[in-house]
Design an enzyme around this catalytic site. Structure first.
Site, short mmCIF file in Angstrom:
data_model
loop_
_atom_site.label_atom_id
_atom_site.label_comp_id
_atom_site.label_asym_id
_atom_site.label_seq_id
_atom_site.Cartn_x
_atom_site.Cartn_y
_atom_site.Cartn_z
N PHE A 41 8.76 -8.12 1.28
CA PHE A 41 9.63 -6.95 1.10
C PHE A 41 9.21 -5.99 -0.01
O PHE A 41 7.96 -5.53 0.03
CB PHE A 41 11.00 -7.28 1.33
CG PHE A 41 11.34 -7.60 2.60
CD1 PHE A 41 12.59 -7.01 3.20
CD2 PHE A 41 11.00 -8.66 3.26
CE1 PHE A 41 13.09 -7.39 4.46
CE2 PHE A 41 11.26 -8.91 4.91
CZ PHE A 41 12.41 -8.43 5.21
N ASN A 42 10.01 -5.43 -0.66
CA ASN A 42 9.60 -4.43 -1.66
C ASN A 42 9.05 -5.14 -2.90
O ASN A 42 9.87 -5.94 -3.84
CB ASN A 42 10.72 -3.41 -1.98
CG ASN A 42 10.69 -2.27 -0.95
OD1 ASN A 42 11.07 -2.67 0.24
ND2 ASN A 42 10.55 -1.25 -1.13
N TYR B 185 1.72 3.33 8.54
CA TYR B 185 1.34 2.16 7.75
C TYR B 185 1.82 0.82 8.33
O TYR B 185 1.16 -0.05 8.24
CB TYR B 185 1.89 2.15 6.34
CG TYR B 185 1.84 1.15 5.42
CD1 TYR B 185 0.78 0.24 4.87
CD2 TYR B 185 3.24 0.49 4.87
CE1 TYR B 185 0.80 -0.83 4.38
CE2 TYR B 185 2.99 -0.67 4.06
CZ TYR B 185 1.97 -1.41 3.77
OH TYR B 185 1.82 -2.50 3.05
N PHE C 221 -2.86 -4.42 -6.82
CA PHE C 221 -1.79 -4.89 -7.38
C PHE C 221 -1.51 -6.43 -7.20
O PHE C 221 -1.56 -7.05 -8.29
CB PHE C 221 -0.78 -3.82 -7.56
CG PHE C 221 0.60 -4.56 -7.96
CD1 PHE C 221 1.01 -4.91 -8.92
CD2 PHE C 221 1.87 -4.56 -6.89
CE1 PHE C 221 2.06 -5.43 -9.54
CE2 PHE C 221 3.05 -5.13 -7.28
CZ PHE C 221 2.94 -5.66 -8.65
N ILE C 222 -1.29 -6.55 -5.88
CA ILE C 222 -1.00 -8.13 -5.70
C ILE C 222 -2.32 -8.77 -5.59
O ILE C 222 -2.34 -10.17 -6.26
CB ILE C 222 -0.54 -8.10 -4.06
CG1 ILE C 222 0.92 -7.27 -4.00
CG2 ILE C 222 -0.34 -9.63 -3.72
CD1 ILE C 222 1.19 -7.36 -2.62
N LEU D 156 -5.78 -9.19 1.52
CA LEU D 156 -4.89 -8.26 1.08
C LEU D 156 -5.36 -6.82 1.38
O LEU D 156 -4.58 -6.00 1.00
CB LEU D 156 -4.47 -8.62 -0.50
CG LEU D 156 -3.66 -9.90 -0.69
CD1 LEU D 156 -4.85 -10.92 -0.97
CD2 LEU D 156 -2.98 -9.62 -2.02
N ALA D 157 -6.47 -6.46 1.63
CA ALA D 157 -7.24 -5.49 1.54
C ALA D 157 -6.47 -4.46 2.62
O ALA D 157 -6.38 -4.83 3.72
CB ALA D 157 -8.82 -5.54 1.77
#
Length: 291
Positions: A152-153, A124, A12-13, A58-59
């Protein structure tokens, strides 16, 4: 042309970051699950790192409920995978931006600054914090320049439907009612485009080791998310709440973003409502006649 690596480029990111880097005329090497397992160092043997000047890492495994079921996989990918990336940075003198997570756990005071005692409350978050500690060690002991982003979210167009906001929006568009597990938890939400801007700005960080909270500076409850979505859509569907609670649930989270304001000259451009409007425009087009 500037040449960079994005790990987790299919996420997503990662997709949003890669798109923005292309727009800024970067040459991007994309590493993702199709190119190999980042926890296996031999995965990188097929790539040439000699002219890379930055890695955006990011992985990783990301879904909190899954981390309780399979913690070993989270530690392997998130911690050991990051160690492998740091080794590449050390060997080839590459700067790194590491995308971490909310690692603070339960905190007594809001907003939460980067300097509070970190208390990861799920596998996580703990695996991401271990990776941060590796980043800090390599920065101070090996001279690898590292910036850590603690989002954050995050929410935005293209997010997986197993996450809360796309789950709510899909129901608001297609179902007779909206079902959630708990209406009360509050979170600090940051729109994907604002996060991407912050990630790219870390290239200009001055210190050898940097940690930045990226959030909005205010929190919103699950009930308030549903209210915003329904108000924009001009609907009023019934809400069914299971009143079930996740392990180690946190009631409220707010980010102190003053360090990113000061050191990166970064400020969120999207309000929560602006972000929801962007998603709804996209989702209504996607579902088209179904809505």
């Amino acid at each position: 042309m500037k040449k960079v690596i994005v790990t987790g480029s299919s996420g997503f990111i990662g997709k949003a970051l890669t798109k923005k880097l292309y727009e800024l005329n970067y040459e991007v090497i994309k590493l993702n699950s199709k190119t190999g397992d980042i926890s296996d160092f031999s995965t990188f043997s097929k790539f040439d790192f000699t002219d890379i000047n930055h890695i955006y890492h990011l992985a990783g495994k990301t879904f909190v409920p899954d981390s309780w079921e399979n913690p070993l996989e989270f530690y392997k990918i998130n911690a050991e995978g990051t160690l492998n990336i740091l080794e590449l940075c050390r060997k080839y003198k590459i700067e790194l931006t590491y995308i971490s997570a909310y690692v603070y756990g339960h905190q007594d005071f809001m907003p939460i600054s980067e300097d509070v005692v970190v208390r990861p409350n799920n596998p996580y978050a703990h695996s991401k914090y271990i990776a941060e500690q590796l980043c800090e060690f390599y920065a101070y002991e090996y001279g690898v320049k590292v910036s850590v982003i603690r989002p954050f979210n995050v929410f935005g167009v293209g997010q997986n439907e197993k996450f809360l906001i796309p789950h709510i929006i899909k129901q608001a568009l297609l179902e007779d009612n909206i079902k959630v597990k708990d209406l009360t938890p509050k979170r600090d939400y940051i729109y994907i485009d604002d996060l991407i801007d912050a990630i790219i700005l870390t290239k200009h960080s001055k210190n050898n080791y940097n940690v930045y909270n990226i959030g909005s500076g205010y929190s919103i409850s699950v009930k308030e998310i549903i209210d915003v979505v329904q108000e924009i859509l001009d609907i009023s569907k019934p809400i069914n709440c299971e009143n079930s609670f996740r392990i180690n649930e946190i009631s409220d989270v707010v980010a102190n973003i003053s360090r990113a304001n000061l050191e990166l000259n970064w400020f969120p451009q999207y309000s929560f409502i602006d972000g929801i409007r962007e998603i709804l425009k996209y989702e209504k087009e996607k579902y088209n006649g179904e809505v």
